[in-house]
Scaffold this motif. Structure first.
Motif, PDB file in Angstrom:
ATOM      1  N   THR A   1      -3.211 -30.025  29.573  1.00  0.00           N
ATOM      2  CA  THR A   1      -3.420 -30.355  30.986  1.00  0.00           C
ATOM      3  C   THR A   1      -4.662 -29.713  31.589  1.00  0.00           C
ATOM      4  OG1 THR A   1      -2.008 -28.518  31.724  1.00  0.00           O
ATOM      5  CG2 THR A   1      -0.949 -30.666  31.378  1.00  0.00           C
TER       6      THR A   1
ATOM      7  N   GLU B   1      -0.011 -21.185  40.145  1.00  0.00           N
ATOM      8  CA  GLU B   1       0.156 -22.624  40.394  1.00  0.00           C
ATOM      9  C   GLU B   1       0.564 -23.337  39.115  1.00  0.00           C
ATOM     10  OE1 GLU B   1      -1.985 -25.836  43.252  1.00  0.00           O
ATOM     11  OE2 GLU B   1      -3.309 -24.810  41.822  1.00  0.00           O
ATOM     12  N   SER B   2       0.091 -22.839  37.983  1.00  0.00           N
ATOM     13  CA  SER B   2       0.500 -23.433  36.702  1.00  0.00           C
ATOM     14  C   SER B   2       1.985 -23.187  36.444  1.00  0.00           C
ATOM     15  CB  SER B   2      -0.349 -22.870  35.555  1.00  0.00           C
ATOM     16  OG  SER B   2       0.100 -21.587  35.119  1.00  0.00           O
TER      17      SER B   2
ATOM     18  N   TRP C   1       4.246 -22.966  38.799  1.00  0.00           N
ATOM     19  CA  TRP C   1       4.869 -23.940  39.705  1.00  0.00           C
ATOM     20  C   TRP C   1       4.951 -25.315  39.040  1.00  0.00           C
ATOM     21  CZ3 TRP C   1       6.301 -23.620  45.072  1.00  0.00           C
ATOM     22  CH2 TRP C   1       6.528 -24.857  45.683  1.00  0.00           C
ATOM     23  N   ASN C   2       3.830 -25.754  38.464  1.00  0.00           N
ATOM     24  CA  ASN C   2       3.771 -27.096  37.875  1.00  0.00           C
ATOM     25  C   ASN C   2       4.520 -27.182  36.550  1.00  0.00           C
ATOM     26  OD1 ASN C   2       2.203 -28.182  39.977  1.00  0.00           O
ATOM     27  ND2 ASN C   2       0.317 -27.379  39.065  1.00  0.00           N
ATOM     28  N   TYR C   3       4.387 -26.143  35.721  1.00  0.00           N
ATOM     29  CA  TYR C   3       5.020 -26.175  34.400  1.00  0.00           C
ATOM     30  C   TYR C   3       6.538 -26.266  34.514  1.00  0.00           C
ATOM     31  CZ  TYR C   3       6.243 -24.896  29.619  1.00  0.00           C
ATOM     32  OH  TYR C   3       6.770 -24.904  28.356  1.00  0.00           O
TER      33      TYR C   3
ATOM     34  N   LYS D   1       8.118 -27.382  37.077  1.00  0.00           N
ATOM     35  CA  LYS D   1       8.466 -28.500  37.961  1.00  0.00           C
ATOM     36  C   LYS D   1       9.287 -28.021  39.165  1.00  0.00           C
ATOM     37  CE  LYS D   1       8.375 -32.065  34.350  1.00  0.00           C
ATOM     38  NZ  LYS D   1       7.911 -31.236  33.237  1.00  0.00           N
TER      39      LYS D   1
END
Length: 652
Positions: free
Chosen positions: A27, A51-52, A54-56, A58
């Motif tokens: 990503t 932030e990664s 947060w995204n990883y 979900k």
């Protein structure tokens, strides 16, 4: 330091950390040659890293965030402002109705398995009851409970409503409980009538009555009849039986999303020298941190069984709940770890097939001192990690684990604290385990050892300092005007940097760490700083010694006095020969400066309820500071032990 375990290629490949690295490659086109390279990126690119996370994982937010971090200036920074989340909602998105969410056992032999469906139903019932009391977002719900499923259920229900949770264990005395809970003005108390420990019953109904009479903001008291099923007969009529609440049809689970920085729970400092600090963490901060730590540093997988021996009064209870985020089952045990046999927890682990075994360093050292050959008596084939915290784990205990407990196991020595409800340093599934060394600094933790001039150093003793914010740092202390106590606790010595109060040494080659004890109980001998753990590591090698406490007193005229207090094993007596053996061991392992001025025998070593040696309070007593301001007897595990030191202070 000697390698004791190296992860196999399969172990690394199957780890969450490897999956995360693959995700970063796919990503963000980021690749790293080692764990340390990944750590450096995570601390240099603070906002990008979090932030990664947060995204990883979900993260589900009911509203978008405006920015990741408002400021890098601690302690005034805010994370993910604008986002609204629910920790409990993330727990229950792992729900698999027929699978077990909670395993529970206690000294009486009671064994319970609670499925995810049953957990949902009980939490929904408790939510419905809390709502009937008018509990809303921001109200405080407190618990005086042992480590039982009801504590987890009530916590998740409170959390789902956006209420603020706080708990203590029933081994706390009245004053200690009141000193904690009164600060936060709770609306509801969930209490227990008593408990068993080491085969003995402890009735706590009088304590409950005293606590209730002192907490004037309470609107309802819920009781768990645990020691005596008829306990409510001897308590006020308006107390509610918790079992009657579980009969309520709560319907579908509901979750109240709260601001990312909304208070989640209140934890407390030990309170051994004054009113405990009421430490407040945020919903979002704990959610992100515990996802990160459970996945990448404990490598907890869906369907595994995660155990930590703890009480509800230790932050590890709060940490334990978060294994549910990974879809794992949590294993709860209430009772003594060494009853009815010293190896009971290992037998318990065999019976349940525990995958991750969490305990304290003193427990592993106690096994070592008893010379227990665990792997000869127990299978332990399911265990793939043993985690240790609460105190530095000495090198000999590392060797003991691999020689006498299990040779193919990931030993995760970790250290953090109530302050952040996680670990700053701990395990890495990419790295080898070396005797006496913590494997790594955790991702996102910009931690260094600083010398007296504030410069980062390696291969030498330095002050543990964190120079960048973490989401799970406290959002504030309760009733702390202008953050005065908060700033004084962490930011006075190094402005803008968090001083944790530990001495550490970072290995420049392996990047592993050794913690040498609290810097506020420093042994400063003729300008040389000595970590207390160095003394304890050497003394542990003396067979006749069960436990020890070292203090260094700075006296008038630049003089020093460093007594060593030892608790003897069994019926052993402290002889001149044993004293000589201690001194020779310290000289041999370290230096003549490590040799105490005097060695004295004591009946017991003072500990806090949460199992910390009370070095700093004893030092204050020996410096003849007023006892009432030096120590809070009610916060002690063994208050009778302090009398020796009070009397000894008069002889100095």
């Amino acid at each position: 330091m000697k390698k004791l375990w190296t992860p196999s290629a399969q172990f690394i490949e199957n780890s969450h950390l490897k999956a995360y690295c693959n995700w970063l490659q796919e990503t963000k086109e980021l690749s790293f040659n080692s764990y340390h390279d990944l750590w450096e990126w995570s601390t240099q690119e603070t906002e990008t890293f979090w932030e990664s996370i947060w995204n990883y994982f979900k993260i589900k937010s009911h509203s978008p965030y405006n920015n990741v971090l408002s400021s890098h200036q601690m302690p005034n920074c805010k994370w993910f402002e604008g986002a609204t989340v629910s920790y409990a909602e993330h727990i229950f998105r792992q729900s698999k109705p027929k699978e077990t969410a909670i395993y529970f056992s206690n000294e009486s032999g009671k064994q319970i398995e609670i499925t995810w469906k049953e957990l949902e139903e009980k939490v929904a019932s408790m939510i419905s009851y809390f709502k009937s009391l008018g509990v809303t977002k921001g109200d405080c719900i407190v618990a005086f409970l042992p480590n039982v499923p009801e504590a987890t259920i009530c916590f998740l229900a409170a959390n789902a409503l956006g209420a603020i949770w706080s708990s203590t264990s029933p081994d706390f005395g009245t004053e200690s409980v009141v000193n904690r809970f009164k600060q936060i003005k709770p609306k509801v108390l969930i209490a227990v009538d008593g408990y068993r420990y080491n085969g003995k019953p402890y009735d706590k109904t009088d304590t409950v009555k005293e606590v209730v009479s002192s907490l004037t903001t309470l609107e309802k008291v819920i009781l768990l009849p645990y020691l005596n099923e008829n306990a409510l007969e001897n308590l006020p009529k308006d107390f509610v039986d918790i079992n009657s609440i579980f009969k309520i049809d709560g319907g579908q689970l509901e979750f109240v999303p709260v601001e990312f920085n909304h208070p989640m729970w209140v934890l407390y400092s030990s309170g051994t020298t004054g009113l405990p600090k009421a430490i407040v963490h945020s919903h979002g901060g704990i959610l992100l941190e515990h996802y990160k730590y459970m996945a990448f540093h404990n490598d907890v997988h869906e369907g595994e069984r995660f155990f930590w021996f703890t009480t509800t009064g230790w932050m590890m209870w709060n940490f334990l709940q978060s294994a549910l985020l990974m879809g794992a089952s949590i294993v709860l045990y209430d009772g003594s770890p060494t009853y009815p046999n010293f190896d009971f927890l290992w037998r318990f682990s065999d019976q349940l097939g525990i995958h991750h075994f969490g305990t304290s360093a003193p427990y592993l050292v106690a096994n070592m001192k008893k010379d227990l050959h665990i792997k000869k008596e127990h299978d332990l084939s399911f265990i793939r990690s043993i985690s240790s915290t609460g105190a530095p784990l000495p090198q000999e205990a590392f060797n003991y684990v691999y020689n006498n407990i299990k040779d193919n196991v990931w030993l995760c020595s970790m250290a953090g604290g109530t302050d952040i409800c996680t670990a700053f340093v701990g395990g890495s599934p990419f790295n080898s385990v070396r005797a006496g060394e913590i494997q790594c600094r955790a991702l996102g933790v910009s931690l260094f050892a600083l010398d007296d001039l504030g410069n980062p150093i390696e291969n030498d003793l330095g002050e543990m300092v964190i120079d960048k914010p973490m989401p799970s740092m406290p959002i504030y202390f309760w009733n702390d005007e202008n953050n005065a106590r908060y700033k004084a606790s962490y930011f006075e010595d190094y402005p803008g940097k968090w001083r944790h109060g530990d001495f550490i040494k970072i290995n420049s080659e392996t990047k592993g760490l050794v913690i040498y004890g609290r810097s506020d109980a420093t042994l400063n001998r003729h300008g040389i700083r000595i970590g207390t753990s160095e003394i304890y590591i050497a003394v542990n090698k003396i067979e006749a010694i069960e436990d020890a406490l070292i203090i260094n007193l700075e006296l008038e005229g630049g003089k020093h006095y460093m007594p060593l207090f030892v608790k003897m094993k069994g019926d052993k007596a402290l002889t001149d020969q044993i004293k000589k053996a201690i001194n020779n061991q310290l000289k041999s392992d370290y230096s003549p400066r490590h040799v105490p001025d005097e060695i004295l025998e004591v009946a017991d070593i003072p500990y806090t309820i949460s199992g910390k040696k009370m070095e700093a309070p004893v030092k204050k007593i020996l410096l003849k500071m007023p006892v009432e301001t030096s120590i809070n007897i009610d916060a002690m595990k063994n208050p009778e032990s302090i009398q020796f030191f009070i009397e000894f202070a008069e002889t100095i």
